[in-house]
Design an enzyme around this catalytic site. Structure first.
Site, short mmCIF file in Angstrom:
data_model
loop_
_atom_site.label_atom_id
_atom_site.label_comp_id
_atom_site.label_asym_id
_atom_site.label_seq_id
_atom_site.Cartn_x
_atom_site.Cartn_y
_atom_site.Cartn_z
N LYS A 178 -16.75 2.78 -26.92
CA LYS A 178 -16.77 4.23 -26.71
C LYS A 178 -16.41 4.95 -28.01
CE LYS A 178 -15.41 4.39 -21.84
NZ LYS A 178 -16.60 5.08 -21.35
N ARG A 226 -19.06 -1.20 -12.29
CA ARG A 226 -19.94 -1.81 -11.28
C ARG A 226 -19.89 -3.33 -11.35
NH1 ARG A 226 -24.84 1.47 -13.87
NH2 ARG A 226 -23.06 2.80 -14.42
N1 BES Z 1 -14.99 4.66 -16.88
C1 BES Z 1 -16.26 5.09 -17.33
C2 BES Z 1 -16.72 6.37 -16.65
C3 BES Z 1 -16.00 7.62 -17.08
C4 BES Z 1 -16.23 8.16 -18.33
C5 BES Z 1 -15.16 8.25 -16.21
C6 BES Z 1 -15.58 9.33 -18.69
C7 BES Z 1 -14.53 9.43 -16.56
C8 BES Z 1 -14.72 9.96 -17.81
C9 BES Z 1 -17.31 4.01 -17.05
O1 BES Z 1 -16.86 2.71 -17.17
C10 BES Z 1 -18.38 4.20 -18.06
O2 BES Z 1 -18.12 4.02 -19.21
N2 BES Z 1 -19.57 4.57 -17.61
C11 BES Z 1 -20.65 4.82 -18.47
C12 BES Z 1 -21.88 4.22 -17.84
C13 BES Z 1 -23.08 4.19 -18.75
C14 BES Z 1 -22.84 3.21 -19.88
C15 BES Z 1 -24.29 3.79 -17.93
C16 BES Z 1 -20.80 6.33 -18.64
O3 BES Z 1 -20.56 7.05 -17.67
O4 BES Z 1 -21.10 6.76 -19.73
MN MN Z 2 -16.99 1.99 -19.14
#
Ligand code: BES
Ligand code: MN
Ligand code: ZN
Length: 505
Positions: free
Chosen positions: A278, A352
């Site tokens: 990230k 997931r």
């Molecule tokens: N934990 C995150 C989702 C999230 C991000 C929740 C910011 C709250 C605030 C999750 O694991 C994630 O990183 N999801 C990705 C999925 C994508 C790579 C398909 C996302 O939402 O960007």
């Molecule tokens: Mn994630």
């Protein structure tokens, strides 16, 4: 801090602070009028002077009001009677509590003439008053060297007509249980990733089971998970020094042969994204990526106190998502416990990956329903913002029950579609399923992924990415969202609930 139900004449109540409502356009509520009469028009005089108009959330603290026993009177604006809402009431209770907290008041009594919340349901009113005022007293100082001063407030009373005592006492206890559940969820969410690890969560579950007779905890460790074939869940923790844990809590409130309702919580104790790292900005907030697990803990905590006649299994899929030489790489393929293979195109779509194996594990309990709760997609924040939890389900009745529970508990969810059209976004050239479906409909395709593992039971998914925590300034922190919704849902399913249509199936 204790709550109590209070009966009798409010003019002779011995309390340090009596809270009474003023309606819009400086109109006295019945309780305010009683005080005013005992005080020979003192309150009306203040209203005439224009010091408080009765707008929703306005407050005015009065000392030494003549003719009554209470030491202080807090006038609280309730707004227009025909514009009552849960949101307005919450704002009013927050305002009253802000005044109470800022003084040395050790006891207060609310005399709000059944004006709390959107409707006249007394159980709901008392429970909300307890839940919301109790939640205003939450304070996190676990990891600060300077602890907050002990709370001055020791007793909060609620004035009720004697005929309503039984229901009010019941609502009070449920409200207290909810406050405790919500606080548990907030505490776990707020703890940093170096304290709140998968192992820490497992220890909390073991401790909770030690305190409660009809709660048992089982911890499934990495070796056992490997034997079960949970290679998707395990792949998420590969880059971490912290071992992953599958935490299983079983609450037995009903007959042993009654099939349970299952909750499944995402417990990523820190989400760096893994090799699909990230960006740095606000990455600290990914300590909140276990808030699904925290809300499951919170609901179980509340249930243990309420002891409804229901069997509940709570499963928490706990792992830390880190990059390292051992970490899963984009393009890696894993075999899930269900036997389906997954191409991990993005290691940041890890929620997931842990949930799918936990959902397959849930099958062994022959569940009546399965509800998973997860901070799953940033896309859910784009779709619904920070007020509504996203709800997706393979069962219309279950979806309706969860939406209704959310409304009842003022912890709202909103349904998104789970149509087959979205499923093909998960096609992979190299495995049965890809773990991402592109930018379009990100919350839906995440749920589509989970739906591949929930075909054998009634299932719903709650995406709390937008609701689980607050990012702003002094309010930054876990909200405890979904504890009220989940608890309400389970109460509604329990055998003792008169509104339960499926009570004996
Ligand atoms: N934990 C995150 C989702 C999230 C991000 C929740 C910011 C709250 C605030 C999750 O694991 C994630 O990183 N999801 C990705 C999925 C994508 C790579 C398909 C996302 O939402 O960007
Ligand atoms: Mn994630
Ligand atoms: Zn995540």
């Amino acid at each position: 801090m204790d709550f109590e139900i209070v009966n009798g004449n409010i003019t002779s109540l011995e309390t340090e602070c009596l809270v009474v409502g003023i309606q819009a356009d400086a109109t006295l509520t019945p309780s305010a009028r009683e005080i005013d009469q005992a005080a020979s028009g003192y309150i009306q005089e203040i209203l005439n002077a224009g010091d408080i108009q009765g707008k929703s959330g306005e407050t005015l603290l009065l000392q030494k009001v003549p003719g009554i026993s209470a030491r202080r009177v807090l006038l609280l604006g309730l707004g227009k009677a025909d514009e009552r809402s849960d949101r307005g009431s919450r704002k009013q209770i927050t305002a009253a509590m802000a005044v109470i907290k800022s003084t040395s008041i050790s006891s207060a009594v609310f005399a709000l003439d059944k004006q709390v919340g959107a409707d006249d349901d007394l159980y709901r009113q008392v429970r909300q008053l307890v839940e919301w005022s109790g939640s205003e007293l939450y304070n996190y100082d676990e990891t600060k060297s300077k602890k907050a001063d002990p709370l001055k407030l020791e007793l909060l009373g609620i004035v009720i007509g004697e005929d309503d005592n039984e229901i009010a006492e019941f609502a009070l206890l449920d409200g207290v249980a909810l406050v405790n559940g919500i606080s548990t969820a907030r505490d776990l969410g707020n703890l940093p990733g170096n304290v709140c690890t998968p192992t820490y969560l497992a220890e909390q579950a073991v401790e909770l089971a030690e305190e409660v007779d009809n709660l048992t905890t089982t911890i499934v460790d990495e070796d056992e998970m490997a034997e079960l074939g949970m290679h998707s869940l395990l792949s998420v923790g590969h880059g971490s020094e912290q071992p992953s844990k599958l935490i299983v809590m079983e609450f037995k409130g009903a007959q042993a042969d009654e099939k349970p309702h299952v909750l499944v919580g995402k417990g990523i104790t820190f989400d760096t994204g893994g090799i699909s790292l990230k960006p740095g900005a606000a990455m600290d907030e990914m300590k909140f990526d276990m808030c699904g697990a925290a809300s499951v803990f919170g609901a179980v905590t509340a249930l243990c106190e309420m002891q409804p006649e229901i069997n509940v299994v709570a499963i928490i899929a706990a792992a830390e998502n880190m990059p390292s030489g051992h970490a899963t790489k984009p393009g890696d393929i894993v075999t899930t416990m269900s036997g389906q293979t997954v191409e991990i195109l993005n290691t940041d779509a890890e929620g997931r990956l842990v949930l799918c194996d936990a959902l397959t594990y849930a099958e062994r309990f022959e569940p009546q329903t399965v509800v998973d709760i997860a901070t799953l997609t940033g896309a859910c924040i784009i779709a619904l913002g920070h007020h509504a939890t996203g709800l997706l389900s393979n069962d219309d009745d279950l979806a309706a029950e969860l939406l209704a529970a959310g409304d009842q508990a003022a912890d709202k969810a909103w349904r998104l579609p789970l149509w087959d059209e979205f499923q093909e976004q998960l096609d992979s050239n190299f495995a049965d399923i890809a773990n991402i479906g592109g930018r379009a409909g990100g919350t839906v395709t995440a749920a589509c992924f989970l739906s591949r593992f929930t075909k054998s039971f009634r299932w719903a998914h709650l995406d709390i990415a937008g609701t689980a925590w607050n990012s702003n300034g002094k309010a930054k922190g876990a909200t405890g969202r979904c504890v009220p919704l989940l608890t309400q849902y389970l109460l509604n399913q329990s055998a003792g609930d008169a509104s339960d249509e499926n009570g004996d199936d």
